[in-house]
Design a protein around this motif. Structure first.
Motif, PDB file in Angstrom:
ATOM      1  N   LEU A 227       2.832 -49.245 -24.410  1.00  0.00           N
ATOM      2  CA  LEU A 227       2.305 -48.380 -23.355  1.00  0.00           C
ATOM      3  C   LEU A 227       2.024 -46.975 -23.883  1.00  0.00           C
ATOM      4  CD1 LEU A 227       4.605 -49.427 -20.361  1.00  0.00           C
ATOM      5  CD2 LEU A 227       2.219 -50.055 -20.732  1.00  0.00           C
ATOM      6  N   SER A 228       2.919 -46.466 -24.710  1.00  0.00           N
ATOM      7  CA  SER A 228       2.712 -45.130 -25.285  1.00  0.00           C
ATOM      8  C   SER A 228       1.508 -45.123 -26.222  1.00  0.00           C
ATOM      9  CB  SER A 228       3.971 -44.678 -26.031  1.00  0.00           C
ATOM     10  OG  SER A 228       5.080 -44.619 -25.163  1.00  0.00           O
ATOM     11  N   PHE A 229       1.319 -46.202 -26.951  1.00  0.00           N
ATOM     12  CA  PHE A 229       0.158 -46.308 -27.838  1.00  0.00           C
ATOM     13  C   PHE A 229      -1.140 -46.230 -27.041  1.00  0.00           C
ATOM     14  CE2 PHE A 229      -3.090 -48.685 -30.117  1.00  0.00           C
ATOM     15  CZ  PHE A 229      -3.008 -48.150 -31.394  1.00  0.00           C
ATOM     16  N   LEU A 230      -1.128 -46.812 -25.849  1.00  0.00           N
ATOM     17  CA  LEU A 230      -2.305 -46.774 -24.981  1.00  0.00           C
ATOM     18  C   LEU A 230      -2.434 -45.455 -24.230  1.00  0.00           C
ATOM     19  CD1 LEU A 230      -2.095 -50.368 -23.467  1.00  0.00           C
ATOM     20  CD2 LEU A 230      -3.597 -49.588 -25.304  1.00  0.00           C
ATOM     21  N   GLY A 231      -1.435 -44.593 -24.354  1.00  0.00           N
ATOM     22  CA  GLY A 231      -1.470 -43.316 -23.652  1.00  0.00           C
ATOM     23  C   GLY A 231      -1.102 -43.411 -22.193  1.00  0.00           C
ATOM     24  N   ILE A 232      -0.283 -44.403 -21.842  1.00  0.00           N
ATOM     25  CA  ILE A 232       0.082 -44.655 -20.445  1.00  0.00           C
ATOM     26  C   ILE A 232       1.585 -44.460 -20.276  1.00  0.00           C
ATOM     27  CG2 ILE A 232       0.129 -46.354 -18.581  1.00  0.00           C
ATOM     28  CD1 ILE A 232      -2.218 -47.721 -19.902  1.00  0.00           C
TER      29      ILE A 232
END
Length: 290
Positions: A227-232
């Motif tokens: 999720l952090s990789f996707l910026g979420i």
């Protein structure tokens, strides 16, 4: 007698190897916990503060302030080691809190469904089936995208379906235990439902719950990084391994360390937790078969 002695010695050696096999990942996980708790106290760098004059420094290079960037810097001059240390705190905190929430919810629902059975069990079992029909990561993306970015948003997003595995496991254990003779005997002498569940059924769920919690922790850490990789989910002011990996994906050919360092840290933690979970699962299986 010699054959029996050989068999006993071989079993002892196998037990020792299994214990050693679980000791190594436990030590590694312990080191991660120490870094997560005390690491930020030893790192003087602000993981989100930019220093453009120190951008894309290689590991071991000297910064403009005279300090050494042990793992290099990213495109904004942020220290990669500091991001990994603070990211470990974020991942461990989210993993521990989410597992705790999922364990409590799963135990409660599993106990109610397995012990009371009937229409209660049918309703809860159908709820579990419905939630399992949806990909958990997609529901997490939707929830994380709707609410304000924060650590608690990630915890909520990953807890929505994370409790299902604990509930299914607890329900199966309770169903297999509730008809045992000592449970019937406890009912006959007037033991209340609460005491019956707490003293005579709950101990049988401790082993599988601990084993499942370790495996779920690894999945939650991976999901949080995704999720952090996707910026979420997490704000830009937070440090996360997924954010650091995403920040370095444009510089894989020239500054590989930006993504490689947190990726290696994440892989070691997940593999260690998985090995520890497998060891605990094997121990529970052996203990239950006796």
């Amino acid at each position: 007698m010699s054959g029996i002695a050989t068999l006993v010695m071989s079993r002892r050696r196998a037990t020792t190897r299994r214990r050693r096999g679980g000791l190594v990942p436990a030590v590694i996980i312990g080191l991660y916990l120490v870094v997560a708790v005390f690491g930020p106290l030893l790192i003087s760098y602000d993981p989100v503060r930019t220093h453009l004059q120190d951008r894309l420094l290689a590991p071991g290079a000297t910064t403009s302030t005279g300090a050494t960037a042990l793992l290099g810097t990213d495109a904004l001059g942020r220290d990669v080691l500091a991001q990994i240390v603070y990211g470990a705190r974020t991942s461990v905190f989210i993993g521990v809190v989410t597992v705790a929430v999922c364990t409590v919810i799963g135990l409660l629902i599993g106990f109610v469904a397995g012990y009371y059975r009937g229409w209660v069990d049918s309703v809860l079992a159908r709820l579990i089936d419905i939630l399992q029909a949806f990909p958990g990561i997609l529901l997490a993306i939707v929830i994380a995208g709707v609410f304000t970015p924060s650590i608690w948003t990630i915890v909520l997003a990953l807890s929505v379906t994370g409790w299902v595995s604990f509930a299914r496991m607890t329900r199966s254990v309770v169903l297999s235990i509730r008809e045992r003779y000592w449970i019937d005997a406890a009912r006959l002498i007037g033991v209340g439902t609460g005491r019956l569940l707490r003293r005579h059924i709950l101990p049988f769920t401790v082993g599988p719950v601990v084993a499942m919690a370790t495996l779920e922790f690894a999945l939650i850490v991976l999901a949080e990084a995704g999720l952090s990789f996707l910026g979420i989910g997490l704000p830009a002011s937070s440090s996360s391994w997924g954010q650091t990996i995403a920040a370095g994906k444009e510089y894989l050919s020239s500054a590989w360390w930006i993504s490689a360092a947190p990726g290696i840290a994440l892989s070691i933690l997940v593999i260690s937790v998985g090995l520890l979970g497998d060891d605990l699962t094997a121990r529970y299986g052996r203990a239950r078969s006796r």
